[in-house]
Design an enzyme around this catalytic site. Structure first.
Site, PDB file in Angstrom:
ATOM      1  N   THR A   1      46.006  32.695  49.946  1.00 18.37           N
ATOM      2  CA  THR A   1      45.084  33.817  50.108  1.00 18.37           C
ATOM      3  C   THR A   1      43.858  33.433  50.927  1.00 18.37           C
ATOM      4  O   THR A   1      43.186  34.300  51.491  1.00 18.37           O
ATOM      5  CB  THR A   1      44.654  34.340  48.723  1.00 18.37           C
ATOM      6  OG1 THR A   1      45.830  34.665  47.978  1.00 18.37           O
ATOM      7  CG2 THR A   1      43.786  35.577  48.814  1.00 18.37           C
TER       8      THR A   1
ATOM      9  N   TYR B   1      54.187  25.542  43.157  1.00 20.26           N
ATOM     10  CA  TYR B   1      54.136  26.938  43.599  1.00 20.26           C
ATOM     11  C   TYR B   1      55.537  27.344  44.020  1.00 20.26           C
ATOM     12  O   TYR B   1      56.035  26.952  45.071  1.00 20.26           O
ATOM     13  CB  TYR B   1      53.136  27.085  44.747  1.00 20.26           C
ATOM     14  CG  TYR B   1      52.884  28.514  45.201  1.00 20.26           C
ATOM     15  CD1 TYR B   1      53.419  29.612  44.542  1.00 20.26           C
ATOM     16  CD2 TYR B   1      52.079  28.772  46.310  1.00 20.26           C
ATOM     17  CE1 TYR B   1      53.181  30.911  44.952  1.00 20.26           C
ATOM     18  CE2 TYR B   1      51.824  30.070  46.738  1.00 20.26           C
ATOM     19  CZ  TYR B   1      52.382  31.130  46.060  1.00 20.26           C
ATOM     20  OH  TYR B   1      52.142  32.422  46.479  1.00 20.26           O
TER      21      TYR B   1
ATOM     22  N   LYS C   1      53.268  27.986  39.356  1.00 18.78           N
ATOM     23  CA  LYS C   1      52.896  29.340  39.755  1.00 18.78           C
ATOM     24  C   LYS C   1      54.205  30.029  40.079  1.00 18.78           C
ATOM     25  O   LYS C   1      54.871  29.717  41.071  1.00 18.78           O
ATOM     26  CB  LYS C   1      51.960  29.348  40.959  1.00 18.78           C
ATOM     27  CG  LYS C   1      51.591  30.759  41.405  1.00 18.78           C
ATOM     28  CD  LYS C   1      50.658  30.790  42.604  1.00 18.78           C
ATOM     29  CE  LYS C   1      50.360  32.227  43.017  1.00 18.78           C
ATOM     30  NZ  LYS C   1      49.479  32.307  44.208  1.00 18.78           N
TER      31      LYS C   1
ATOM     32  N   ILE D   1      47.832  33.240  38.364  1.00 16.69           N
ATOM     33  CA  ILE D   1      47.062  32.952  39.579  1.00 16.69           C
ATOM     34  C   ILE D   1      47.232  34.182  40.449  1.00 16.69           C
ATOM     35  O   ILE D   1      48.296  34.402  41.033  1.00 16.69           O
ATOM     36  CB  ILE D   1      47.559  31.687  40.296  1.00 16.69           C
ATOM     37  CG1 ILE D   1      47.420  30.473  39.381  1.00 16.69           C
ATOM     38  CG2 ILE D   1      46.793  31.474  41.595  1.00 16.69           C
ATOM     39  CD1 ILE D   1      47.983  29.191  39.987  1.00 16.69           C
TER      40      ILE D   1
END
Length: 298
Positions: free
Chosen positions: A46, A130, A158, A201
């Site tokens: 992000t 992730y 995540k 998250i």
């Protein structure tokens, strides 16, 4: 240490000259923590990290580390290579690194396991894997995630598989001790929390942060009557915020509210269209009546 609660992967705001707006980023981090977030993620996807220079990346991590130290908050840092992980040796504020499953190459589950085994051997901090197969091209079974969890130094995942599938149900039915599942698909966070995820998250939580904190707490305490309708409303907000590539719509909302100086993103991303921003603002306003006044994009 089992990671729990809400972590917000910080955007990188830019000023009118196109530089990183560090003052705005600092204020944003405090705003998020004031709303009840457990911590923040620096240099997550992000944050547009591939569009930031080396000095800009260091400045962002410096700032996030300072804020988290001041607030006693958790700091995660996006770091996927041995070199990036080594740079965290002088970052005592970092409780973990967020490390992406190798993208594009699709090395298979055995290759992913070998990759993370190597990272744990060289990393000075624990790792949160992730797992986002619709970006990386690499799927992992529930058994593969459990084998990753068994690696010393891997403390969580995540989890962003694009829905609640058979492997998700199997994983959540038999979680390894001390291993945190953090929802990473904003649209599906509420059902994942209902299945027992430890937190999330979430980029969407830049907006209506306190309501996402409330959602996680409601599911944690078994308050289904509060969690279910709130989850539906927040899913609608997340859908609006991800109507264009992340974080364009999030930046548009934050700029409209006066939180960041511009809604600018860096190529290859493009700014969100005005109609996308208006839709996201409507959903945000319905959840955040107490937010500061804002201007609506033309």
């Amino acid at each position: 240490m089992t990671l729990t609660g809400l972590y917000v992967p910080l955007i990188t705001p830019f000023d009118d000259a196109g530089a990183v707006a560090l003052d705005a980023l600092e204020a944003l981090a405090h705003r998020i923590l004031d709303a009840g977030a457990t911590g923040v993620v620096a240099l997550g996807t992000t944050a547009e990290p591939s569009a930031l220079s080396g000095p800009e990346q260091r400045a962002v991590v410096d700032l996030a580390a300072r804020v988290c130290a001041e607030r006693g908050a958790h700091l995660l840092v996006g770091a996927t290579t041995p070199q990036a992980l080594d740079a965290l040796r002088d970052r005592p504020e970092a409780v973990a690194a967020l490390s992406l499953v190798p993208p594009f190459t699709r090395p298979g589950e055995a290759g992913v396991l070998a990759h993370f085994r190597h990272l744990t051997e060289v990393s000075p901090v624990p790792l949160v894997v992730y797992h986002v197969p619709y970006r990386t091209g690499q799927c992992l079974s529930a058994d593969a995630v459990r084998r990753l969890a068994a690696l010393p130094g891997v403390v969580g995942v995540k989890y962003a598989v694009g829905g609640i599938d058979e492997d998700t149900v199997a994983l959540m039915a038999d979680l390894p001790d001390g291993f945190a599942v953090l929802g990473g698909d904003d649209l599906f966070v509420s059902p994942l929390l209902a299945l027992g995820a430890h937190g999330a998250i979430m980029a969407s939580a830049h907006v209506a942060t306190a309501r996402y904190v409330e959602l996680a707490e409601a599911w944690r305490t078994g308050d289904v009557a509060r969690a279910r309708p709130l989850g539906h409303r927040l899913a609608a907000l997340s859908r609006a915020l991800f109507a264009e590539p992340n974080p364009a719509a999030i930046k548009a909302v934050l700029h409209a509210r006066g939180v960041i100086p511009t809604a600018a993103v860096r190529l290859p991303l493009l700014p969100a269209r005005p109609d996308t921003a208006r839709t996201a603002l409507r959903h945000a306003d319905a959840l955040c009546h107490a937010e500061a006044p804002h201007h609506v994009p033309a």
